[in-house]
Design a protein around this motif. Structure first.
Motif, mmCIF file in Angstrom:
data_model
loop_
_atom_site.group_PDB
_atom_site.id
_atom_site.type_symbol
_atom_site.label_atom_id
_atom_site.label_comp_id
_atom_site.label_asym_id
_atom_site.label_seq_id
_atom_site.Cartn_x
_atom_site.Cartn_y
_atom_site.Cartn_z
ATOM 1 N N VAL A 92 92.758 36.608 60.654
ATOM 2 C CA VAL A 92 94.022 36.762 61.377
ATOM 3 C C VAL A 92 95.226 36.056 60.418
ATOM 4 O O VAL A 92 96.007 36.692 60.094
ATOM 5 C CB VAL A 92 93.884 36.070 62.609
ATOM 6 C CG1 VAL A 92 95.280 36.063 63.245
ATOM 7 C CG2 VAL A 92 92.794 36.596 63.418
ATOM 8 N N ILE A 93 95.054 34.946 59.967
ATOM 9 C CA ILE A 93 96.146 34.227 59.096
ATOM 10 C C ILE A 93 95.915 34.830 57.757
ATOM 11 O O ILE A 93 97.347 35.227 57.209
ATOM 12 C CB ILE A 93 95.957 32.638 59.426
ATOM 13 C CG1 ILE A 93 96.431 32.265 60.592
ATOM 14 C CG2 ILE A 93 96.678 32.207 57.937
ATOM 15 C CD1 ILE A 93 96.335 30.894 60.918
ATOM 16 N N THR A 94 94.963 34.762 57.363
ATOM 17 C CA THR A 94 94.763 35.407 55.774
ATOM 18 C C THR A 94 95.443 36.778 55.574
ATOM 19 O O THR A 94 96.014 36.944 54.529
ATOM 20 C CB THR A 94 93.472 35.244 55.301
ATOM 21 O OG1 THR A 94 92.653 33.990 55.732
ATOM 22 C CG2 THR A 94 93.088 35.445 53.906
ATOM 23 N N GLU A 95 95.042 37.639 56.175
ATOM 24 C CA GLU A 95 95.293 38.925 56.497
ATOM 25 C C GLU A 95 96.878 38.964 56.460
ATOM 26 O O GLU A 95 97.775 39.734 55.616
ATOM 27 C CB GLU A 95 94.875 39.775 57.189
ATOM 28 C CG GLU A 95 93.358 40.254 57.047
ATOM 29 C CD GLU A 95 92.661 41.142 57.980
ATOM 30 O OE1 GLU A 95 91.337 41.246 57.756
ATOM 31 O OE2 GLU A 95 93.553 41.318 59.056
ATOM 32 N N THR A 96 97.638 38.096 57.183
ATOM 33 C CA THR A 96 98.925 37.837 57.335
ATOM 34 C C THR A 96 99.667 37.640 56.022
ATOM 35 O O THR A 96 100.673 38.233 55.839
ATOM 36 C CB THR A 96 99.471 37.170 58.758
ATOM 37 O OG1 THR A 96 98.699 37.629 59.720
ATOM 38 C CG2 THR A 96 100.737 37.114 58.933
ATOM 39 N N ILE A 97 99.137 36.468 55.513
ATOM 40 C CA ILE A 97 99.568 36.179 54.151
ATOM 41 C C ILE A 97 99.490 37.093 53.336
ATOM 42 O O ILE A 97 100.755 37.330 52.446
ATOM 43 C CB ILE A 97 98.863 34.683 53.772
ATOM 44 C CG1 ILE A 97 99.045 33.677 54.852
ATOM 45 C CG2 ILE A 97 99.177 34.365 52.411
ATOM 46 C CD1 ILE A 97 98.160 32.478 54.345
ATOM 47 N N PHE A 98 98.593 37.914 53.207
ATOM 48 C CA PHE A 98 98.401 38.771 52.077
ATOM 49 C C PHE A 98 98.620 40.140 52.351
ATOM 50 O O PHE A 98 98.490 40.989 51.418
ATOM 51 C CB PHE A 98 96.941 38.676 51.248
ATOM 52 C CG PHE A 98 96.805 37.287 50.649
ATOM 53 C CD1 PHE A 98 97.237 37.029 49.271
ATOM 54 C CD2 PHE A 98 96.024 36.184 51.311
ATOM 55 C CE1 PHE A 98 96.814 35.964 48.908
ATOM 56 C CE2 PHE A 98 95.801 35.133 50.689
ATOM 57 C CZ PHE A 98 96.170 34.940 49.464
ATOM 58 N N SER A 99 99.614 40.639 53.272
ATOM 59 C CA SER A 99 99.398 41.673 53.861
ATOM 60 C C SER A 99 98.376 42.754 53.538
ATOM 61 O O SER A 99 98.396 43.791 53.196
ATOM 62 C CB SER A 99 100.759 42.404 53.096
ATOM 63 O OG SER A 99 101.960 41.613 53.157
ATOM 64 N N TRP A 100 97.044 42.215 54.128
ATOM 65 C CA TRP A 100 96.010 42.796 54.212
ATOM 66 C C TRP A 100 95.818 43.700 55.515
ATOM 67 O O TRP A 100 95.825 42.963 56.473
ATOM 68 C CB TRP A 100 94.563 41.992 53.879
ATOM 69 C CG TRP A 100 93.550 42.890 53.708
ATOM 70 C CD1 TRP A 100 92.440 42.967 54.551
ATOM 71 C CD2 TRP A 100 92.998 43.212 52.652
ATOM 72 N NE1 TRP A 100 91.591 43.609 53.901
ATOM 73 C CE2 TRP A 100 91.645 43.871 52.748
ATOM 74 C CE3 TRP A 100 93.639 43.362 51.220
ATOM 75 C CZ2 TRP A 100 90.951 44.457 51.836
ATOM 76 C CZ3 TRP A 100 92.749 44.099 50.401
ATOM 77 C CH2 TRP A 100 91.467 44.635 50.406
ATOM 78 N N ASP A 101 95.831 45.055 55.340
ATOM 79 C CA ASP A 101 95.971 45.688 56.603
ATOM 80 C C ASP A 101 94.598 45.721 57.407
ATOM 81 O O ASP A 101 93.776 46.884 57.518
ATOM 82 C CB ASP A 101 96.224 47.129 56.532
ATOM 83 C CG ASP A 101 97.805 47.131 56.328
ATOM 84 O OD1 ASP A 101 98.406 46.373 56.965
ATOM 85 O OD2 ASP A 101 98.314 47.937 55.649
ATOM 86 N N GLY A 102 93.925 44.658 57.868
ATOM 87 C CA GLY A 102 92.914 44.642 58.623
ATOM 88 C C GLY A 102 93.162 44.485 60.065
ATOM 89 O O GLY A 102 94.323 44.356 60.476
ATOM 90 N N ILE A 103 92.208 43.927 60.858
ATOM 91 C CA ILE A 103 92.180 43.809 62.377
ATOM 92 C C ILE A 103 92.883 42.684 62.448
ATOM 93 O O ILE A 103 93.836 42.590 63.579
ATOM 94 C CB ILE A 103 90.950 43.824 63.105
ATOM 95 C CG1 ILE A 103 90.989 44.065 64.436
ATOM 96 C CG2 ILE A 103 90.259 42.552 62.585
ATOM 97 C CD1 ILE A 103 89.862 44.389 65.371
#
Lengths: 303, 272
Positions: free
Chosen positions: A243-254
């Motif tokens: 949740v946080i990692t994807e937000t930081i790296f703009s990774w379009d996951g769930i």
């Protein structure tokens, strides 16, 4: 095994109930919050009816379950998109990320843990302990920016963020993987140290086996059993960490989908993301238990 | 407490106290700006004599904001730990001592809570409750009691069979007396260790929620929201993220190491 399978059912039911009740925790009228103050009376009534909020709670819960059973997660309030479609679109990216993170954690954590146990209380052990303690005090939202700064901005080796190119996954995966590697190192070390004092390890040594074979063939096999459980438990928390990692790296996951839905107050999407992550966690734990039972002869022969 | 972890913890406790004092009184450190004092002529300025750790994206003094953030982090962690420790322990004691339906219910409910990995459930609660300090505390309380309840329950279950408890029972001691005088004291050590790790976890959880915009709202400072802002300006002003990140890491590390030391000193076995 059947007992374990049945034991999961109340938990799944509870997870469904809790995620269902989430939206009813919204202070005041959820429809009011979702639509804002400018909405007309008709809009509100429409949304209320669409969400089924005008019916008694148990009926609403029944509908919720019925729709879920058909793979229907409802629609996004914000875009009107089918949530099941959104999830199907985003989930593979998160799984790719989590699996690579798991691989990184195993490749770092296992050798480091073994090294630490074989050199217990000497410098390799102390170094591994300091590294794993430090890493476990680094939450994703601190480790991520640090790696980004180092490898993307200063050294320029890897892309800063986004999903373009095959290297974009490396930094988010390292961010997720390092924390798990720390836990894995400590677990492997502790587990192997315990096993090294067992009688059968002494027997293996006494019959003249080379040390390499004693460690790899006898000790490690038994020591890795509890580590498997931890790995299973942690695979689920990788999903939460995403949740946080994807937000930081703009990774379009769930995970990013969840955060976006929170920012837009798109409650049905929030609810669906939380549900999917929690259910995956339950599923992974169940699979881990079953794998563990297959691996451990004590459990396999007892049942 | 002659160990570096003790000194680091003491440092942050004093820093938090100072931060609390400054934000309540509205005063500033002599020679420094207040935590919410905006200076648009010095956006993202590097550290200098007027701001030892530099300035943020609105030209505010990072050091002063760091102190305010420390007070938020530690007070949230301590308040949530106190509430959940009390509530969780009470539930666990009752369930472990009485057994029966109460015990089964507690286990079912905690099983469901544990089915949500990491801080996912806290994120979910905070998301629907909305941003703000009180909602943040509520979301963390709703999810943090589980560990204490499980720990207390399993211990009470076995302590109930001890001779001194059965002796007290046969002497006609009341249930509250048995629970509080004969069972709880034996639980103090494991609970203390658990609570120490819990505080470290809550410092991270508060920062996580604030990082996602679910915690403390502007203009108040939180380490989480500072990190979020800092990540945006990582290239031009790395000092911002580094100052906050190292602070958070040092506090969490110190508390965790203290937990390890307590665990070893009190000889508590912990199931991870």
């Amino acid at each position: 095994m059947l007992k374990r399978l049945l034991g999961v059912l109340p938990v799944v039911f509870g997870v469904l109930l809790l995620t269902f009740l989430l939206v009813h925790l919204v202070p005041g009228d959820p429809v009011e919050v979702m639509l804002g103050e400018s909405a007309t009376q008709a809009d509100r009534a429409g949304l209320r009816a669409a969400l089924g909020l005008d019916q008694p709670l148990p009926v609403q819960f029944g509908h919720y379950l019925l729709h879920l059973a058909q793979g229907d997660f409802g629609r996004s309030i914000h875009s009107g998109a089918d949530i099941a479609g959104l999830l199907a679109e985003r989930l593979p990216a998160t799984l790719r990320l989590a699996l690579l993170a798991l691989a990184i954690a195993v490749l770092i954590g296992l050798p480091l843990g073994i090294l630490a146990a074989l050199h217990a209380r000497r410098w390799p052990d102390q170094l591994a302990t300091i590294a794993s303690l430090t890493l476990s005090a680094m939450p994703h939202f601190w480790l991520g920016p640090l790696l980004m700064l180092l490898f993307a901005l200063w050294l320029g080796w890897l892309p800063v963020s986004g999903m373009e190119g095959r290297w974009a996954i490396v930094l988010p995966a390292l961010t997720l993987g390092f924390g798990l590697a720390a836990i894995l190192t400590r677990m492997t070390r502790a587990s192997l140290l315990e096993v090294l004092h067992e009688d059968y390890v002494r027997t293996a040594r006494a019959k003249g086996l080379p040390e390499r074979q004693v460690i790899l063939g006898h000790a490690l096999r038994a020591a890795l059993l509890p580590v498997v459980t931890v790995l299973g438990l942690q695979l689920g928390s990788l999903l939460a960490g995403a949740v946080i990692t994807e937000t930081i790296f703009s990774w379009d996951g769930i995970g990013r989908l969840l955060v976006e839905s929170i920012e837009k107050r798109d409650y049905p999407v929030t609810q669906a993301c939380v549900l999917v992550i929690a259910l995956s966690y339950v599923l992974v734990n169940l699979l881990t238990d079953l794998v563990y039972a297959r691996l451990d002869p004590r459990i396999r022969f007892a049942s | 407490m002659k160990h570096w972890s003790g000194y680091v913890l003491l440092f942050w406790l004093l820093a938090a106290l100072l931060g609390l004092l400054l934000s309540v009184s509205g005063l500033a450190l002599p020679g420094f700006a207040q935590a919410d004092q905006i200076d648009l002529s010095r956006l993202l300025a590097l550290p200098d004599s007027s701001a030892w750790l530099g300035r943020d994206d609105l030209g505010r003094d990072i050091l002063s904001r760091l102190l305010e953030g420390a007070s938020v982090a530690l007070s949230v962690a301590l308040v949530v730990t106190s509430i959940t420790l009390l509530f969780g322990t009470l539930l666990g004691l009752l369930a472990g001592y009485y057994g029966g339906w109460l015990d089964r219910l507690l286990m079912q409910v905690t099983d469901v809570f544990l089915a949500f990995p990491g801080i996912l459930l806290a994120i979910a609660f905070a998301a629907v409750l909305g941003p703000g300090l009180l909602n943040l505390v509520m979301a963390l309380c709703l999810t943090s009691w589980v560990g204490y309840a499980r720990l207390t329950r399993v211990q009470a279950l076995s302590l109930r069979q001890r001779q001194h408890v059965q002796a007290a029972e046969s002497l006609g001691a009341s249930v509250p007396r048995i629970l509080l005088r004969h069972i709880l004291p034996l639980l103090a050590a494991p609970l203390l260790v658990e609570a120490t790790y819990g505080i470290a976890g809550l410092v991270i959880a508060e920062a996580s929620l604030s990082f996602l915009g679910l915690g403390i709202q502007a203009p108040h400072a939180s380490w989480g929201s500072m990190l979020r802002d800092g990540v945006r300006y990582l290239l031009v002003a790395p000092h911002y993220v580094l100052a906050v990140g190292f602070s958070l890491m040092s506090l969490v590390l110190a508390v965790n190491v203290l937990g390890d030391r307590l665990r070893d000193a009190l000889d508590v076995r912990r199931s991870d």
